[in-house]
Design a protein around this motif. Structure first.
Motif, PDB file in Angstrom:
ATOM      1  N   ALA A  80       0.831  -1.205   0.000  1.00 27.82           N
ATOM      2  CA  ALA A  80       0.000   0.000   0.000  1.00 27.82           C
ATOM      3  C   ALA A  80       0.868   1.258   0.000  1.00 27.82           C
ATOM      4  O   ALA A  80       0.570   2.221  -0.716  1.00 27.82           O
ATOM      5  CB  ALA A  80      -0.921  -0.001   1.211  1.00 27.82           C
ATOM      6  N   VAL A  81       1.943   1.251   0.771  1.00 31.51           N
ATOM      7  CA  VAL A  81       2.857   2.397   0.773  1.00 31.51           C
ATOM      8  C   VAL A  81       3.488   2.579  -0.601  1.00 31.51           C
ATOM      9  O   VAL A  81       3.633   3.696  -1.093  1.00 31.51           O
ATOM     10  CB  VAL A  81       3.930   2.232   1.870  1.00 31.51           C
ATOM     11  N   LEU A  82       3.852   1.478  -1.244  1.00 30.67           N
ATOM     12  CA  LEU A  82       4.417   1.538  -2.588  1.00 30.67           C
ATOM     13  C   LEU A  82       3.417   2.138  -3.576  1.00 30.67           C
ATOM     14  O   LEU A  82       3.752   3.051  -4.342  1.00 30.67           O
ATOM     15  CB  LEU A  82       4.842   0.143  -3.035  1.00 30.67           C
ATOM     16  N   VAL A  83       2.195   1.663  -3.538  1.00 29.66           N
ATOM     17  CA  VAL A  83       1.166   2.151  -4.469  1.00 29.66           C
ATOM     18  C   VAL A  83       0.861   3.623  -4.221  1.00 29.66           C
ATOM     19  O   VAL A  83       0.840   4.437  -5.161  1.00 29.66           O
ATOM     20  CB  VAL A  83      -0.112   1.290  -4.344  1.00 29.66           C
ATOM     21  N   PHE A  84       0.623   3.994  -2.969  1.00 28.36           N
ATOM     22  CA  PHE A  84       0.293   5.388  -2.672  1.00 28.36           C
ATOM     23  C   PHE A  84       1.490   6.311  -2.862  1.00 28.36           C
ATOM     24  O   PHE A  84       1.333   7.468  -3.231  1.00 28.36           O
ATOM     25  CB  PHE A  84      -0.271   5.520  -1.259  1.00 28.36           C
ATOM     26  N   GLY A  85       2.687   5.807  -2.609  1.00 27.96           N
ATOM     27  CA  GLY A  85       3.888   6.617  -2.838  1.00 27.96           C
ATOM     28  C   GLY A  85       4.110   6.909  -4.308  1.00 27.96           C
ATOM     29  O   GLY A  85       4.414   8.046  -4.694  1.00 27.96           O
ATOM     30  N   PRO A 101      14.043  14.061 -12.672  1.00 26.44           N
ATOM     31  CA  PRO A 101      13.666  12.700 -12.270  1.00 26.44           C
ATOM     32  C   PRO A 101      14.330  12.232 -10.969  1.00 26.44           C
ATOM     33  O   PRO A 101      13.720  11.511 -10.186  1.00 26.44           O
ATOM     34  CB  PRO A 101      14.114  11.834 -13.441  1.00 26.44           C
ATOM     35  N   MET A 102      15.561  12.631 -10.739  1.00 23.65           N
ATOM     36  CA  MET A 102      16.238  12.200  -9.505  1.00 23.65           C
ATOM     37  C   MET A 102      15.567  12.802  -8.275  1.00 23.65           C
ATOM     38  O   MET A 102      15.499  12.155  -7.223  1.00 23.65           O
ATOM     39  CB  MET A 102      17.719  12.601  -9.572  1.00 23.65           C
ATOM     40  N   GLU A 103      15.067  14.000  -8.396  1.00 27.65           N
ATOM     41  CA  GLU A 103      14.344  14.618  -7.289  1.00 27.65           C
ATOM     42  C   GLU A 103      13.034  13.866  -7.023  1.00 27.65           C
ATOM     43  O   GLU A 103      12.645  13.675  -5.877  1.00 27.65           O
ATOM     44  CB  GLU A 103      14.056  16.078  -7.619  1.00 27.65           C
ATOM     45  N   ALA A 104      12.378  13.404  -8.076  1.00 27.74           N
ATOM     46  CA  ALA A 104      11.161  12.604  -7.921  1.00 27.74           C
ATOM     47  C   ALA A 104      11.490  11.247  -7.296  1.00 27.74           C
ATOM     48  O   ALA A 104      10.737  10.747  -6.449  1.00 27.74           O
ATOM     49  CB  ALA A 104      10.479  12.415  -9.273  1.00 27.74           C
ATOM     50  N   PHE A 105      12.588  10.641  -7.707  1.00 30.40           N
ATOM     51  CA  PHE A 105      13.007   9.354  -7.150  1.00 30.40           C
ATOM     52  C   PHE A 105      13.280   9.489  -5.656  1.00 30.40           C
ATOM     53  O   PHE A 105      12.832   8.662  -4.852  1.00 30.40           O
ATOM     54  CB  PHE A 105      14.244   8.851  -7.891  1.00 30.40           C
ATOM     55  N   ASN A 106      14.008  10.525  -5.267  1.00 33.08           N
ATOM     56  CA  ASN A 106      14.269  10.756  -3.846  1.00 33.08           C
ATOM     57  C   ASN A 106      12.997  11.144  -3.101  1.00 33.08           C
ATOM     58  O   ASN A 106      12.834  10.809  -1.930  1.00 33.08           O
ATOM     59  CB  ASN A 106      15.333  11.834  -3.678  1.00 33.08           C
ATOM     60  N   GLY A 107      12.115  11.844  -3.788  1.00 34.85           N
ATOM     61  CA  GLY A 107      10.845  12.225  -3.177  1.00 34.85           C
ATOM     62  C   GLY A 107       9.979  11.023  -2.838  1.00 34.85           C
ATOM     63  O   GLY A 107       9.228  11.049  -1.863  1.00 34.85           O
ATOM     64  N   PHE A 108      10.073   9.969  -3.652  1.00 32.57           N
ATOM     65  CA  PHE A 108       9.304   8.753  -3.359  1.00 32.57           C
ATOM     66  C   PHE A 108       9.678   8.198  -1.993  1.00 32.57           C
ATOM     67  O   PHE A 108       8.809   7.830  -1.207  1.00 32.57           O
ATOM     68  CB  PHE A 108       9.524   7.692  -4.436  1.00 32.57           C
ATOM     69  N   GLU A 110      10.979   9.748   0.509  1.00 33.64           N
ATOM     70  CA  GLU A 110      10.530  10.687   1.535  1.00 33.64           C
ATOM     71  C   GLU A 110       9.031  10.508   1.799  1.00 33.64           C
ATOM     72  O   GLU A 110       8.588  10.499   2.952  1.00 33.64           O
ATOM     73  CB  GLU A 110      10.830  12.109   1.074  1.00 33.64           C
ATOM     74  N   ILE A 111       8.267  10.370   0.734  1.00 33.23           N
ATOM     75  CA  ILE A 111       6.814  10.174   0.865  1.00 33.23           C
ATOM     76  C   ILE A 111       6.515   8.843   1.540  1.00 33.23           C
ATOM     77  O   ILE A 111       5.701   8.767   2.468  1.00 33.23           O
ATOM     78  CB  ILE A 111       6.146  10.258  -0.523  1.00 33.23           C
ATOM     79  N   ALA A 112       7.159   7.779   1.085  1.00 35.76           N
ATOM     80  CA  ALA A 112       6.929   6.448   1.658  1.00 35.76           C
ATOM     81  C   ALA A 112       7.333   6.412   3.131  1.00 35.76           C
ATOM     82  O   ALA A 112       6.645   5.816   3.958  1.00 35.76           O
ATOM     83  CB  ALA A 112       7.695   5.395   0.869  1.00 35.76           C
ATOM     84  N   GLY A 113       8.433   7.065   3.453  1.00 33.47           N
ATOM     85  CA  GLY A 113       8.856   7.126   4.851  1.00 33.47           C
ATOM     86  C   GLY A 113       7.848   7.871   5.713  1.00 33.47           C
ATOM     87  O   GLY A 113       7.609   7.495   6.869  1.00 33.47           O
ATOM     88  N   GLY A 114       7.257   8.908   5.167  1.00 33.17           N
ATOM     89  CA  GLY A 114       6.232   9.643   5.905  1.00 33.17           C
ATOM     90  C   GLY A 114       4.997   8.789   6.176  1.00 33.17           C
ATOM     91  O   GLY A 114       4.436   8.812   7.279  1.00 33.17           O
TER      92      GLY A 114
END
Length: 153
Positions: A80-85, A101-108, A110-114
């Motif tokens: 679920a975290v993977l899908v929502f992230g 794209p690298m900022e989006a990759f790192n953002g994933f 950060e989002i998943a960790g949140g």
């Protein structure tokens, strides 16, 4: 191999995920009403993990069923975290909040960790653990009854 315990596992894990959605949503957005897509997406993650992972690993040993069911609950949360992230990365990407794209990759991450950090609340974890134990006991009893019927033939 298809066994009858697979659809029961998928259904049981989907019900647990659908029940966990209203318990998680106030941790994430306490002031917003919960959208229906959140519950449905969590239930679909539960169906996928219940069918592919849990249903194939239910065993005659009760402790093994409990162990595998608790693993399936964790895998459902991670899926679920993977899908929502990934969804959130695309939403932010289309809104041009990520420049490259690298900022989006790192953002994933950060989002998943949140999302995962919010789930580490004691009451929510107890709800998932007790729900996983109930699902394990129900599935083990179903498996035992179906195996007894199958072996009686």
């Amino acid at each position: 191999m298809f066994t009858l315990i697979r659809p029961f596992s998928a259904l049981a894990l989907a019900i647990l995920a659908a029940l966990a959605a209203p318990a998680y949503w106030p941790l994430y957005r306490p002031e917003w009403p919960m959208p229906n897509s959140f519950t449905v997406t969590l239930a679909l993650c539960g169906v996928a993990v219940g069918w592919a992972f849990l249903g194939a690993r239910i065993d005659r040993r009760a402790w093994m069923t409990v162990f595998v069911t608790l693993q399936a609950v964790v895998m459902t949360a991670l899926l679920a975290v993977l899908v929502f992230g990934i969804r959130e990365v695309f939403v932010r990407g289309y809104a041009r909040r990520f420049r490259e794209p690298m900022e989006a990759f790192n953002g994933f991450f950060e989002i998943a960790g949140g999302w995962l950090r919010l789930a580490l609340e004691r009451d929510f974890l107890m709800f998932l653990a007790v729900g996983g134990l109930v699902v394990a006991v129900v599935l083990h009893i179903l498996f035992w009854l179906m195996e007894r019927r199958r072996l009686r033939r």
